[in-house]
Scaffold this motif. Structure first.
Motif, PDB file in Angstrom:
ATOM      1  N   MET A  54       0.813  -1.224   0.000  1.00  0.00           N
ATOM      2  CA  MET A  54       0.000   0.000   0.000  1.00  0.00           C
ATOM      3  C   MET A  54       0.844   1.271   0.000  1.00  0.00           C
ATOM      4  O   MET A  54       0.312   2.365   0.023  1.00  0.00           O
ATOM      5  N   GLY A  55       2.136   1.131   0.017  1.00  0.00           N
ATOM      6  CA  GLY A  55       2.977   2.321  -0.125  1.00  0.00           C
ATOM      7  C   GLY A  55       3.820   2.663   1.097  1.00  0.00           C
ATOM      8  O   GLY A  55       4.403   3.745   1.152  1.00  0.00           O
TER       9      GLY A  55
ATOM     10  N   SER B 209       0.534 -14.927 -11.162  1.00  0.00           N
ATOM     11  CA  SER B 209       0.791 -14.117  -9.960  1.00  0.00           C
ATOM     12  C   SER B 209       2.099 -13.349 -10.095  1.00  0.00           C
ATOM     13  O   SER B 209       2.209 -12.196  -9.651  1.00  0.00           O
TER      14      SER B 209
ATOM     15  N   ASN C  97       2.556  -9.418  -9.740  1.00  0.00           N
ATOM     16  CA  ASN C  97       3.533  -8.793  -8.841  1.00  0.00           C
ATOM     17  C   ASN C  97       4.436  -7.814  -9.584  1.00  0.00           C
ATOM     18  O   ASN C  97       4.830  -6.779  -9.040  1.00  0.00           O
TER      19      ASN C  97
ATOM     20  N   LEU D 274       5.868  -5.035  -7.083  1.00  0.00           N
ATOM     21  CA  LEU D 274       6.309  -5.779  -5.902  1.00  0.00           C
ATOM     22  C   LEU D 274       7.511  -6.654  -6.244  1.00  0.00           C
ATOM     23  O   LEU D 274       8.291  -7.015  -5.370  1.00  0.00           O
ATOM     24  N   THR D 275       7.642  -7.001  -7.510  1.00  0.00           N
ATOM     25  CA  THR D 275       8.770  -7.804  -7.992  1.00  0.00           C
ATOM     26  C   THR D 275       9.312  -7.129  -9.253  1.00  0.00           C
ATOM     27  O   THR D 275       8.520  -6.757 -10.122  1.00  0.00           O
TER      28      THR D 275
ATOM     29  N   ASP E 243      13.997   1.593  -4.049  1.00  0.00           N
ATOM     30  CA  ASP E 243      12.814   1.072  -3.362  1.00  0.00           C
ATOM     31  C   ASP E 243      11.878   2.190  -2.907  1.00  0.00           C
ATOM     32  O   ASP E 243      10.651   2.064  -2.999  1.00  0.00           O
TER      33      ASP E 243
ATOM     34  N   THR F  30       8.072   2.455  -4.071  1.00  0.00           N
ATOM     35  CA  THR F  30       7.026   2.383  -3.041  1.00  0.00           C
ATOM     36  C   THR F  30       6.065   3.557  -3.180  1.00  0.00           C
ATOM     37  O   THR F  30       4.845   3.398  -3.090  1.00  0.00           O
TER      38      THR F  30
ATOM     39  N   ARG G  76       3.912   3.069  -6.221  1.00  0.00           N
ATOM     40  CA  ARG G  76       2.912   2.043  -5.946  1.00  0.00           C
ATOM     41  C   ARG G  76       1.768   2.612  -5.102  1.00  0.00           C
ATOM     42  O   ARG G  76       0.594   2.401  -5.385  1.00  0.00           O
ATOM     43  N   GLY G  77       2.164   3.343  -4.057  1.00  0.00           N
ATOM     44  CA  GLY G  77       1.155   3.911  -3.154  1.00  0.00           C
ATOM     45  C   GLY G  77       0.241   4.889  -3.853  1.00  0.00           C
ATOM     46  O   GLY G  77      -0.955   4.973  -3.547  1.00  0.00           O
TER      47      GLY G  77
ATOM     48  N   PHE H   3      -4.534  -2.619  -4.232  1.00  0.00           N
ATOM     49  CA  PHE H   3      -4.425  -4.084  -4.230  1.00  0.00           C
ATOM     50  C   PHE H   3      -5.610  -4.724  -3.521  1.00  0.00           C
ATOM     51  O   PHE H   3      -6.055  -4.233  -2.473  1.00  0.00           O
TER      52      PHE H   3
ATOM     53  N   PHE I 119      -6.443  -8.726  -2.270  1.00  0.00           N
ATOM     54  CA  PHE I 119      -5.854 -10.072  -2.224  1.00  0.00           C
ATOM     55  C   PHE I 119      -6.921 -11.111  -1.921  1.00  0.00           C
ATOM     56  O   PHE I 119      -8.016 -10.791  -1.460  1.00  0.00           O
TER      57      PHE I 119
ATOM     58  N   HIS J  85      -6.675  -9.731   3.956  1.00  0.00           N
ATOM     59  CA  HIS J  85      -5.519  -9.142   4.640  1.00  0.00           C
ATOM     60  C   HIS J  85      -5.794  -7.783   5.257  1.00  0.00           C
ATOM     61  O   HIS J  85      -5.079  -6.820   5.015  1.00  0.00           O
TER      62      HIS J  85
ATOM     63  N   PRO K 220      -4.311   3.444   3.291  1.00  0.00           N
ATOM     64  CA  PRO K 220      -3.572   4.006   2.148  1.00  0.00           C
ATOM     65  C   PRO K 220      -3.467   5.533   2.220  1.00  0.00           C
ATOM     66  O   PRO K 220      -2.461   6.111   1.818  1.00  0.00           O
TER      67      PRO K 220
END
Lengths: 397, 239
Positions: A304-305, B51, B55, B60-61, B80, B84, B87-88, B93, B95, B99, B113
């Motif tokens: 989520m960041g 998957s 990712n 994530l990958t 990174d 990040t 991505r944010g 996401f 799942f 989660h 978030p």
């Protein structure tokens, strides 16, 4: 959720017990040391200024026909009572030395106290009562009568008075080997918590002591009180330089005691160190398990960041908070145990058997140590958490 | 009709995994484009690389080779922290196992978030969480913890969480894999609604052909390659 709460409670309890032991031991040892030092310095000046010792005289071989005469021995001089030259001026100079709070010139020397057939060796201590009080607390140690040395008043050590069979209001003759001496009225008795003093001291006015010891208007030493007890040796050095006289601090006079105290402090530090290491290992172990259990959550937060630094911070803050909460519990536990011991173990006179030194500084330092231990303990688990691969953490947890 | 703006573009993406010096190729020369408002199902047998592909799309990958663009911006080799943030800001996401964070309430999970983005909680966030919960029919669960909600309710919150920051792309990995038909239907409808109302691009990895039939497009991955990429002519309305 319950699991996390239990883990946190477990860690806080662990830190609490560790900090409790830390506070208890530190308060006990600190209290004992402070009491010992107070008792030691409570009956002596922080610095004593005396005339320089007379130097030894070389004695050579006595055959005058010899071409070369050899040193046979060094004859140590008789250390008779000697006065400080220009003591009033030196007293004023000492008072200006940095760190000095009070001075008291005294005239002291050996004498005999007689009462009927009984005689005892005494140490005559002549001083201005108010000035001596500023250097060595006498009034609080008076156990009978009062502290007065005007006219022909004398204050005797409590053991000396008992051996002479005198009490407050009685008269006693004090004389030296050279004179008839003088009759004194016992005004008070002191218990300085030191047998040597209690058995020998005879406090009187400066003038009476000077007359008795045949010193004219002289003083034999100057007693000094300094601001920082533990910097007395530094002050003594300064005073020695200013006056050119022998200047000894209480630390030099009690070197063995200080060595013993330092050894004790070292042992306490070792105990504290190992307690903290155990606490830190405990926190780290639980946090490592926590990281494994929370891998999925960490993975989600990363997805989520949340940055690696963010995850790292979360665990470091958790370590710090556990340390802080544990230190609160530990301080209360340590203080409670100390209070319990204080109440449970008392001397016959009602004073505590163990003098605990529970100070705000002790609580603050214990809390700081616990927080630091919590943060340090959290470093490894936090690094592990921050380096988790989010994809794997989410998939395999 | 003009093609919608690309939200996701993959060009020649390969992925190799290596362990003890042995390199295992998992994805081969993947080219894929997903436009705004598209709902794409990625399907294929187990171990086909679905998957892994998700990712890589979700940052994530990292891909071994190839180019990935998100909302037109090339996600080149970034550190990174930059990835990040990317991505944010741009990806939500969902799942298979919702989660949600067990220690937080539904509202707090939803706000996560936004909190991560802003670094603090604001009054506006709480209002947004309340509105989102109303949209998924769970306004009454504002202060409930995950353990006090059913699996379907938790997954609805997970969908709302993925969309609360209005990302242009939502990635869902088997979002209905753990739910019964009724709840699966609700979750899919929720994603479809957001997809249509907000023009959010949604990529769903699923084994369920019924989900595939309701998407706009099916991308089938077999042995690490795109085997089929077809539009669904008339997506089914219901299971």
């Amino acid at each position: 959720m319950w699991e996390q709460r239990s883990q946190n409670a477990l860690m806080v309890a662990g830190v609490g017990v560790g900090v409790g032991v830390l506070v208890f031991i530190s308060a006990l040892i600190g209290g004992l040391q402070a009491s010992l030092i107070e008792r030691t310095t409570g009956s002596q000046a922080h610095v004593v200024v005396t005339p320089l010792e007379l130097e030894g005289r070389p004695v050579l071989t006595d055959d005058p026909n010899d071409e070369v005469r050899y040193l046979r021995r060094v004859e140590r001089p008789v250390q008779r009572i000697r006065s400080i030259p220009e003591w009033r001026k030196l007293d004023r100079n000492i008072a200006t030395v940095s760190g000095v709070t009070a001075t008291a010139p005294i005239a002291s020397g050996p004498a005999l106290a007689l009462r009927g057939p009984t005689e005892r060796s005494v140490q005559v201590m002549g001083a201005d009562a108010e000035r001596l009080e500023q250097v060595i607390p006498i009034v609080k140690n008076i156990v009978a009568g009062s502290y007065g040395v005007n006219g022909s008043d004398v204050v005797l050590g409590v053991d000396l008075a008992r051996e002479l069979g005198v009490g407050v209001g009685d008269r006693v003759r004090i004389r030296t080997s050279r004179g008839e001496g003088q009759i004194f009225l016992v005004r008070g008795l002191i218990d300085m918590g030191n047998q040597g003093i209690n058995k020998t001291w005879a406090l009187m006015s400066l003038r009476n002591a000077q007359t008795l010891l045949d010193l004219g208007g002289a003083s034999t030493s100057i007693l000094v009180r300094v601001t920082d007890l533990y910097a007395a040796d530094v002050a003594a050095d300064r005073i020695g330089k200013v006056t050119g006289l022998t200047s000894r601090s209480w630390m030099q006079s009690n070197a063995q005691l200080l060595t013993a105290l330092r050894s004790q402090s070292a042992s306490t530090t070792m105990i504290r160190f190992f307690v903290i290491v155990s606490v830190a290992i405990g926190i780290a172990s639980v946090l490592v398990v926590s990281v494994i259990q929370r891998s999925k959550e960490i993975g989600i937060l990363r997805a989520m960041g949340t940055s690696r630094g963010g995850v790292l911070r979360v665990f470091l803050i958790q370590g710090a908070l556990i340390g802080l909460a544990g230190s609160g519990v530990g301080c209360a536990l340590g203080a409670g145990l100390s209070m319990l011991f204080r109440l449970a173990l008392q001397n016959p006179d009602g004073t505590p058997f163990f003098p605990f030194a529970l100070t705000p500084a002790l609580f603050a330092s214990s809390a700081a140590i616990a927080v630091a231990a919590g943060v340090v303990a959290a470093i490894l688990p936090a690094r592990r958490a921050s380096r988790l691969d989010p994809a794997e953490a989410i998939r395999y947890g | 009709m003009a093609e919608p703006a690309a939200v996701l573009e993959l060009e020649g993406v390969d992925k190799d995994f290596s362990s003890n010096g042995v390199v295992t190729p998992v994805l081969h020369t993947i080219d894929l484009r997903v436009g705004a408002g598209e709902l794409v199902a990625i399907m294929g047998p187990s171990g086909s690389g679905k998957s892994t592909l998700l990712n890589i799309i979700g940052l994530l990958t990292p891909a071994t080779r190839g180019r990935l663009k998100l909302t037109g911006e090339d996600v080149g080799p970034k550190d990174d922290t930059a990835l990040t943030r990317f991505r944010g800001e741009r990806i939500g996401f969902v799942f298979q196992f919702h989660h949600l964070i067990s220690g937080f309430t539904a509202a707090e999970n939803l706000m996560m978030p936004l909190i991560i983005g802003r670094g603090r909680v604001t009054d506006g966030m709480r209002e947004r969480a309340r509105a989102s919960l109303s949209e998924v029919g769970l306004a009454h669960k504002m202060d409930a913890r995950p353990s006090q909600m059913s699996g379907g309710e938790q997954q609805r919150i997970a969908v709302a969480r993925a969309l609360i920051a209005n990302p242009p792309l939502v990635l869902a990995d088997e979002p209905t894999g753990n739910l019964d038909t009724e709840n699966s239907n609700k979750i899919f409808e929720l994603m479809r609604r957001y997809n249509r109302e907000r023009k959010t691009a949604v990529v769903i990895v699923t084994h369920d052909p019924r989900i595939g039939e309701r998407c706009d497009r099916i991308v089938e991955v077999v042995d690490g390659r795109i085997h089929r990429d077809e539009r669904v002519q008339s997506p089914a309305a219901k299971f």
